[in-house]
Design an enzyme around this catalytic site. Structure first.
Site: not given
Ligand code: 6MZ
Length: 357
Positions: A219, A222, A297
């Site tokens: 990830h 973000e 997701d």
């Protein structure tokens, strides 16, 4: 949302590469589990109901919701149940290849180890009855596969390291992934609340995983932590998720590194990571022919599905059916599986295109 267009998106075979197990649980299952715990006095059902039903959540609130979901789901039999349901839901969406990710959880009070958590996940996979599932990289292990003419689906697992974890816990997850390679575990994901934890904590485990030949997805971006984003790109993972808050320099770096990006449109909009769909970085990457793949997701938490994500991309960015089909098919290039699986998936898409035209 146009129904005919959505149905078309359902009918296209699809590849899902960014789906968190506990984020993909059906709301109806969460309510059922909450009711049972409510009756036992462990939780107050109406509080939970309100939290689950809330539509828009900031990124911060999403992680609070996950703590709640984990209270509802984290015992062995429930983990088995949700795994079965989630895989069957993706199969119903015509997902032909699924990489499902989950954080192996240790909970001493109920005798749960990271291994026993994953064993419960594997039991859920074996219990899938609506499709034949191929889950072994060696192509040897399936639930019912031999001679069957039922719909077939590939499932592979990524083990997630939660950003709250220590270096030791992250290392334990990587060792578990190595142990479970012939059960379909192909890689490691780094996820969790992006404002928690430091890249340097996870780096030793991620390096070890990479050295041992596991695939890595992170990830990344973000939140606008440019230093971390730069370090992540320099690590050269096999894919990254999100890529929302990059400055110009890191954006250039990403593009020249050609690292495939898992794009989660609804998630980014719902969590306000991207303020509006018409400024989503999908467009820039798509125009630049940068490797990308549409993903859900957390289909449960964000009330979406992979077909809806394709439909949203089509309506927001003006992509026609040919472009949408190509987008779905090109995702095969970015899966964490061998050439045999890729060839088989390409054949599936070739068959599908004949039927759709
Ligand atoms: C970062 C996320 C996430 O692993 O318990 N997770 N991490 N960003 C996101 N975008 C919104 N969505 C989910 O599934 C739930 C866990 O996945 C991660 C979080 O760590 C969450 O606790 P599992 O199956």
């Amino acid at each position: 949302m146009n129904r005919e267009e959505l149905e078309w998106c359902v009918s296209v075979p699809k590849v899902e590469l960014h789906a968190h197990l506990n984020g993909s649980v059906r709301n109806s299952t969460l309510f059922e589990l909450a009711r049972v715990l409510g009756d036992k006095g462990v939780i107050v059902f109406s509080d939970v109901e309100n939290v689950i039903m809330k539509d828009d959540r900031t990124l911060h609130e999403v992680f609070k919701l996950f703590d709640l979901i984990h209270i509802l789901t984290t015992d062995h039999s429930t983990v088995t149940r949700i795994t079965k349901e989630v895989i069957e839901d993706f199969a119903a969406e015509n997902v032909v290849y699924l990489e499902l990710r989950t954080t192996p959880k240790r909970n001493d009070s109920i005798g749960m180890s990271k291994r026993s958590y994953m064993d419960a996940v594997m039991e859920g996979l074996r219990a899938v009855s609506s499709v034949d599932v191929d889950y072994s990289p060696a192509g040897l292990k399936t639930n019912t596969f031999n001679g069957s003419t039922r719909k077939k689906m590939y499932v592979r697992f990524l083990l997630s390291i939660d950003r709250r974890e220590s270096t030791e816990a992250a290392m334990e997850t990587v060792k578990l992934a190595l142990e479970m390679r012939d059960l379909g575990v192909v890689g490691i994901d780094l996820s969790g609340n992006p404002i928690v934890g430091n890249w340097s904590t996870f780096l030793p485990a991620l390096k070890f995983a990479k050295e041992k030949g596991l695939y890595i997805t992170l990830h990344c971006g973000e939140v606008p932590n440019q230093e971390e984003i730069k370090a992540m790109i320099d690590f050269f993972p096999h894919r990254i998720g999100h890529a929302c808050c990059f400055d110009e320099e890191n954006w250039r770096k990403l593009k020249s590194a050609k690292i495939p990006v898992e794009i989660c449109l609804t998630s980014n909009i719902r969590t306000e990571t991207i303020s509006s769909i018409d400024i989503h970085h999908f467009v820039d990457l798509y125009k630049a022919k940068h490797p990308l793949v549409l993903c859900t997701d957390d289909s449960g938490v964000f009330s979406t599905s992979l077909s809806r994500e394709y439909n949203l991309a089509s309506s927001s960015f003006g992509l026609g059916k040919t472009e949408m089909f190509q987008l779905a098919e090109i995702a095969i290039n970015f899966i964490f599986a061998d050439d045999g699986v890729k060839a088989d998936l390409r054949a599936t898409f070739e068959e599908a295109v004949k039927k759709l035209n």
